[in-house]
Design a protein around this motif. Structure first.
Motif, PDB file in Angstrom:
ATOM      1  N   ALA A   1      51.181  62.228   0.748  1.00  0.00           N
ATOM      2  CA  ALA A   1      50.611  61.273  -0.201  1.00  0.00           C
ATOM      3  C   ALA A   1      50.059  60.048   0.520  1.00  0.00           C
TER       4      ALA A   1
ATOM      5  N   SER B   1      46.671  60.885   2.146  1.00  0.00           N
ATOM      6  CA  SER B   1      45.594  60.913   1.152  1.00  0.00           C
ATOM      7  C   SER B   1      45.245  59.494   0.692  1.00  0.00           C
ATOM      8  N   ALA B   2      46.266  58.653   0.550  1.00  0.00           N
ATOM      9  CA  ALA B   2      46.042  57.272   0.128  1.00  0.00           C
ATOM     10  C   ALA B   2      45.228  56.510   1.166  1.00  0.00           C
TER      11      ALA B   2
ATOM     12  N   SER C   1      41.650  57.391   0.868  1.00  0.00           N
ATOM     13  CA  SER C   1      41.077  56.722  -0.302  1.00  0.00           C
ATOM     14  C   SER C   1      40.851  55.238  -0.037  1.00  0.00           C
ATOM     15  N   LEU C   2      41.792  54.591   0.624  1.00  0.00           N
ATOM     16  CA  LEU C   2      41.663  53.165   0.921  1.00  0.00           C
ATOM     17  C   LEU C   2      40.533  52.898   1.916  1.00  0.00           C
TER      18      LEU C   2
ATOM     19  N   SER D   1      50.511  50.788   4.341  1.00  0.00           N
ATOM     20  CA  SER D   1      49.409  51.244   3.480  1.00  0.00           C
ATOM     21  C   SER D   1      49.224  50.287   2.308  1.00  0.00           C
TER      22      SER D   1
ATOM     23  N   ARG E   1      46.074  47.934   1.238  1.00  0.00           N
ATOM     24  CA  ARG E   1      45.533  47.809  -0.120  1.00  0.00           C
ATOM     25  C   ARG E   1      45.350  46.353  -0.520  1.00  0.00           C
TER      26      ARG E   1
ATOM     27  N   ASN F   1      43.279  55.081  -7.226  1.00  0.00           N
ATOM     28  CA  ASN F   1      43.724  56.404  -6.767  1.00  0.00           C
ATOM     29  C   ASN F   1      44.729  56.275  -5.627  1.00  0.00           C
ATOM     30  N   ALA F   2      44.451  55.345  -4.711  1.00  0.00           N
ATOM     31  CA  ALA F   2      45.362  55.134  -3.590  1.00  0.00           C
ATOM     32  C   ALA F   2      46.705  54.614  -4.074  1.00  0.00           C
ATOM     33  N   VAL F   3      46.681  53.714  -5.049  1.00  0.00           N
ATOM     34  CA  VAL F   3      47.921  53.169  -5.599  1.00  0.00           C
ATOM     35  C   VAL F   3      48.756  54.276  -6.236  1.00  0.00           C
TER      36      VAL F   3
ATOM     37  N   LEU G   1      48.724  57.425  -5.452  1.00  0.00           N
ATOM     38  CA  LEU G   1      49.254  58.258  -4.366  1.00  0.00           C
ATOM     39  C   LEU G   1      50.436  57.583  -3.677  1.00  0.00           C
ATOM     40  N   LEU G   2      50.335  56.279  -3.479  1.00  0.00           N
ATOM     41  CA  LEU G   2      51.421  55.558  -2.828  1.00  0.00           C
ATOM     42  C   LEU G   2      52.653  55.472  -3.721  1.00  0.00           C
TER      43      LEU G   2
END
Length: 279
Positions: A93, A96-97, A100-101, A196, A200, A214-216, A218-219
């Motif tokens: 995760a 992937s985050a 995205s970030l 991460s 952000r 989306n990143a949030v 995933l995190l």
């Protein structure tokens, strides 16, 4: 004198001779032989063979004593495996985050954002390495927990010296490593999540409308998995200590995972506060 007594005297004589021979060793050879009570591998094979032969003649049973591996070994393997599995989920995760970030940061991000991304990526890579070590250690313990425990071994193999059994010391050492690597994997995942989330926050500072939702998400998933990994890792410590007790010894003290989650992310260990100055 009965044949059983004669057999016992014969066996005792052989073991005494091999012991006296082993005590004459010095240096690295003596250190190696100390693992089996000061008797060299060849002599252990010979003496064990004689013991087994005599025991077979006298009682009809094998002369190599074994005991069933305590259930605590299986429990330790299960919890360590769960910790490694959850750490892997957290790391996936996070990876992937970060992708995205990076996209949310835009094509020309500030140098501080680039540096923050590099730090988070390095932490993610370290977490992956720690997870791989934990997965290997838990797998080793799982294999070892399925065989009997014996007191005399000979030969060699990657996990335990014997081909079908492990000594108590070998089994306990595998459990110790599984617990320690499980804790390290959980804490490494926490650090990757923390950095991460810091990335952000930095991206949003430069661009409040950056697409980080989306990143949030995933995190958040990563945090949940990391907490599960932490719980399993700390359980593996409890199971390791239980195994040590079952084997009649005291285990090594292991510091558990103490990572926590919050608005700014998670950390592997708790920090300390400074002292108040004097006037």
């Amino acid at each position: 004198m009965s044949s059983n007594k004669l057999s016992a005297i014969f066996v005792a004589s052989i073991l005494a001779v091999t012991q006296m021979s082993a005590q004459a060793q010095t240096g690295a050879s003596a250190a190696t032989s100390s693992a089996v009570g000061g008797i060299t591998a060849d002599k252990v094979v010979f003496a064990a063979a004689v013991v087994a032969s005599v025991a077979s003649l006298n009682s009809g049973s094998s002369g190599v004593a074994t005991i069933v591996t305590p259930p605590a070994a299986g429990s330790a393997a299960t919890s360590a495996t769960a910790a490694a599995t959850q750490a892997a989920a957290a790391n996936t995760a996070v990876s992937s985050a970060l992708t995205s970030l990076l996209a949310a940061a835009g094509t020309s991000p500030d140098a501080s954002v680039t540096a923050a991304y590099a730090a988070a990526l390095a932490a993610a890579n370290e977490a992956a390495t720690a997870q791989a070590a934990a997965a290997q250690a838990s797998s080793d313990l799982d294999v070892a927990s399925r065989v009997n425990v014996a007191g005399v071994v000979n030969g060699s193999r990657p996990l335990c010296a014997a081909t079908t059994t492990c000594t108590k010391a070998e089994l306990l050492a595998l459990s110790l490593r599984a617990a320690q690597t499980a804790v390290a994997a959980a804490d490494a995942s926490f650090r990757a999540i923390s950095l991460s989330l810091a990335l952000r926050d930095l991206i949003l500072r430069f661009n409040p409308s950056a697409a980080v939702a989306n990143a949030v998400a995933l995190l958040t998933t990563a945090q949940t998995a990391a907490l599960a990994a932490q719980t399993a890792a700390n359980t593996s410590i409890t199971n390791y200590q239980a195994l040590a007790t079952a084997l009649g010894t005291t285990g090594t003290t292991i510091t558990g995972s103490t990572g926590t989650t919050g608005t700014t992310g998670t950390t592997g260990t708790s920090g300390t506060t400074g002292t108040t100055g004097t006037i």
